[in-house]
Motif scaffolding. Structure first.
Motif, short mmCIF file in Angstrom:
data_model
loop_
_atom_site.label_atom_id
_atom_site.label_comp_id
_atom_site.label_asym_id
_atom_site.label_seq_id
_atom_site.Cartn_x
_atom_site.Cartn_y
_atom_site.Cartn_z
N MET A 1 -38.07 -12.16 -90.29
CA MET A 1 -39.54 -13.32 -89.50
C MET A 1 -40.58 -12.69 -89.52
N ILE A 2 -41.38 -12.84 -90.00
CA ILE A 2 -43.07 -12.41 -89.77
C ILE A 2 -43.46 -13.55 -89.21
N GLY B 1 -39.72 -22.54 -94.34
CA GLY B 1 -39.59 -21.27 -93.99
C GLY B 1 -40.08 -21.43 -92.43
N CYS B 2 -40.48 -22.45 -92.42
CA CYS B 2 -41.63 -22.54 -90.78
C CYS B 2 -40.79 -22.33 -89.68
N GLY B 3 -40.89 -21.34 -88.67
CA GLY B 3 -40.21 -21.35 -87.65
C GLY B 3 -41.44 -21.96 -86.37
N VAL B 4 -42.14 -21.36 -86.17
CA VAL B 4 -43.06 -21.69 -85.36
C VAL B 4 -44.10 -22.22 -86.52
N VAL C 1 -53.82 -19.28 -83.57
CA VAL C 1 -52.23 -19.89 -84.08
C VAL C 1 -51.75 -18.42 -83.93
N LEU C 2 -50.73 -19.05 -83.60
CA LEU C 2 -49.62 -18.57 -83.97
C LEU C 2 -48.16 -18.77 -84.74
N GLU C 3 -48.37 -18.09 -86.10
CA GLU C 3 -47.28 -18.98 -86.58
C GLU C 3 -46.62 -17.85 -87.23
N GLU D 1 -42.01 -14.09 -98.42
CA GLU D 1 -42.20 -15.05 -99.41
C GLU D 1 -42.70 -16.80 -99.07
N HIS D 2 -41.98 -17.06 -98.09
CA HIS D 2 -42.83 -17.97 -97.52
C HIS D 2 -43.92 -18.34 -96.63
#
Length: 94
Positions: free
Chosen positions: A1-2, A34-37, A52-54, A60-61
């Motif tokens: 996770m990035i 691929g977006c978790g948050v 912004v928290l992402e 790659e996502h």
């Protein structure tokens, strides 16, 4: 996770417009692959500071997100509003 934490400081006269643009980014980014948050915040202590928290499943996502039309639009509409920007990569510890 990035995972990234990004803080922006804008001038008082730009704060409402900047917040509206961030809200658009949140709405457009959350459904991306691929977006978790993807959450945006405004400081209660300083109304000119936004965060912004992402989190993305893979690098790659995240890169695909950076290439979207809504990211290009955000940069075009908001770059001149930003007085300060700080970005931090986060690593889970548990």
């Amino acid at each position: 996770m990035i995972t990234k934490w990004i803080e922006f400081k804008v001038a008082a006269e730009s704060a409402e417009a900047f917040g509206a643009e961030l809200a658009k980014m949140q709405e457009a980014s959350r459904p991306e692959d691929g977006c978790g948050v993807y959450s945006v915040y405004r400081s209660e202590d300083d109304l000119c500071v936004f965060t912004v928290l992402e989190s993305w499943q893979t690098a790659e996502h995240l890169e695909a997100h950076r290439q979207t039309a809504h990211m290009a639009s955000f940069k075009e509409n908001c770059s001149a509003m930003i007085l300060e920007k700080k970005a931090i990569s986060l690593q889970a510890i548990a």
